[in-house]
Design a protein around this motif. Structure first.
Motif: not given
Length: 387
Positions: A247-253
Motif C-alpha cells: 500500500h505505501y511502497r516504503g513511504r510509511c512503515y
C-alpha cells in the motif's frame, strides 16, 4: 424465580440502551434499592462518567479519590459507611468482563440488607458488564459515556481497534493504556488468547493524526488476518509487512514487538521489528530485555522475519513501552530512559497489572513537565503466573 435470576433475566432481555433502567427496576423491586447508577471509566482513566442521555446531568466521579474509584481500582465491592442518623448505605460494585475494567455500579440500599445481598449484587454487576459489552455493538450510549472530552478522529479509530484495556486468566493478568487518550494516533496494542497460547502485539506507526491511524489499522488487521489463519508469528510479520509495503511502497512503515506465549511452559517466541521495548521485573530486579532488531513492517519489499525465544517464570512482570515513553525528554532535554523506567516499575511493583500503565504514565507526565505530550505513549504490563 429468585431475585438474582430475575435480575439476570431482566438484563439479558433488555434493549441495548435500556440496561441501566432494567437493572434499576429489579434492584428497586427485589433488593429495596433507593438509587442505582452506572458509571463508565473514561478513556484517560481519570474519572467515572455517569451513563445517561446526553447532555450528562450528573457530575463525573474521580477514579483517584472517591469510594466508587476505590471499588474500580481494587476490583472489589466497597460499601460506604452510613451517615450519622441514616439507615442507608451505598455499595459500589466493579463492572468488568474477564478482567477488562469497564466501570462501577453504585447502589443505595438499607444498611441492614447489604451484608445479605452484597455478593449477589457483585454478580449482577458482572452480568451487567457482559451485557454492556454486547450492547456496544448496537448503541453508542456506553461509548459516549466514556468520554469526558471529544476524541479526535484518529483516536476514535485507534480505540475502536483495541481488544480492551485489561484482561485476566489463571495464567496471566494484562493491562495497557495509551496517551494522550483523546488524541492518540500511532501507538496501539492487541492481544488474543486460546486454550494454550497468548499472542501480544505492541505497535508504533510512524506519522501523525489520521495517516498514522490508517497505517496502524492496516497493519493490525493484516496481523490479525494472518494470526487467524493459524500462521506462526514470524510469518504473521512477513505477511503484514507485505500488506503495508504493497500500500505505501516504503513511504510509511510500522514498528512492532510481537510475542507468542505458550501458557503451559512459559516458552515465548518473539519478533522484534522496530522501536517498542520490553523490561522485566524478576526477583526485585528490573532489566531491559533486548532482542535481535529486525526491520519495521513495510519498510522494504518481502522482508523475512525470524522469531527468537525466551522464557517467562511465575512471578515475572513484563512491561512494554513505546518510544513515546522511554525517549521523552524533560524540560532540560534529558531522556526518560532505562533508569527512570526502572524506578517507575519498582515503585509500582505492588499494584495490579491493570493499574501499572496508568501509574507509569503519571510519572512520565511529571518527567515531561507538561500535561500534553508531543508524541503518543503506550505502556502495557503483563503479570505471568503460569500453570
Amino acid at each position: 424465580m429468585n431475585r438474582y435470576v430475575a435480575a439476570e433475566r431482566a438484563l439479558r432481555t433488555a434493549a441495548p440502551h435500556e440496561l441501566l433502567n432494567a437493572v434499576r427496576r429489579v434492584l428497586v423491586e427485589q433488593y429495596e434499592a433507593e438509587a442505582v447508577e452506572l458509571f463508565m471509566a473514561d478513556y484517560g482513566l481519570t474519572v467515572l462518567q455517569p451513563v445517561s442521555v446526553l447532555p450528562h446531568t450528573m457530575e463525573p466521579v474521580s477514579i483517584h479519590n472517591s469510594p466508587a474509584g476505590r471499588a474500580f481500582a481494587a476490583q472489589e465491592p466497597f460499601v460506604e459507611p452510613a451517615a450519622p442518623g441514616s439507615h442507608q448505605v451505598r455499595a459500589h460494585l466493579p463492572v468488568s468482563v474477564r478482567g477488562d475494567r469497564l466501570g462501577v455500579l453504585s447502589v443505595t440500599l438499607p444498611a441492614d440488607q447489604v451484608d445479605d445481598c452484597l455478593a449477589e449484587l457483585a454478580d449482577i454487576a458482572e452480568v451487567l458488564g457482559h451485557e454492556v459489552t454486547v450492547a456496544e455493538r448496537d448503541t453508542d450510549l456506553y461509548l459516549q459515556a466514556r468520554r469526558k472530552d471529544r476524541l479526535t478522529l484518529a483516536a476514535e479509530m485507534q480505540w475502536q481497534l483495541l481488544p480492551g484495556r485489561s484482561c485476566a486468566s489463571p495464567e496471566y493478568e494484562l493491562g495497557a493504556q495509551l496517551e494522550p487518550a483523546y488524541a492518540i494516533f500511532g501507538d496501539n496494542f492487541d492481544w488474543s488468547a486460546t486454550a494454550d497460547r497468548l499472542t501480544l502485539y505492541v505497535t508504533n506507526g510512524m506519522g501523525e493524526g489520521i495517516e498514522a491511524s490508517l497505517l496502524t489499522n492496516l497493519a493490525i488487521n493484516a496481523l490479525r488476518n494472518a494470526r487467524r489463519a493459524g500462521i506462526s508469528i514470524d510469518d504473521q510479520a512477513a505477511l503484514a509487512d507485505q500488506a503495508v509495503f504493497a500500500h505505501y511502497r516504503g513511504r510509511c512503515y510500522l514498528s512492532v514487538l510481537m510475542f507468542d506465549f505458550d501458557l503451559a511452559t512459559g516458552r515465548v517466541r518473539v519478533v522484534d521489528a522496530g522501536s517498542p521495548q520490553m523490561l522485566r521485573l524478576r526477583g526485585g530486579t528490573v532489566e531491559r530485555i533486548a532482542f535481535e532488531a529486525q526491520l519495521p513492517l513495510g519498510m522494504f519489499e518481502e522482508t523475512d522475519y525470524v522469531a527468537q525465544e525466551f522464557h517467562v517464570e511465575p512471578g515475572d512482570r513484563l512491561v512494554f513501552v513505546s518510544d513515546g515513553v522511554y525517549a521523552v525528554a524533560s524540560p532540560r532535554g534529558e531522556a526518560y530512559g532505562d533508569a527512570a523506567l526502572n524506578r517507575a516499575i519498582q515503585s509500582t511493583r505492588l499494584l495490579p497489572a491493570a493499574e501499572v500503565p496508568r501509574a507509569i504514565l503519571r510519572e512520565l507526565t511529571g518527567h515531561r513537565g507538561q500535561p500534553v505530550p508531543d508524541d503518543d505513549a503506550l505502556v502495557m504490563c503483563l503479570d505471568w503466573r503460569g500453570r
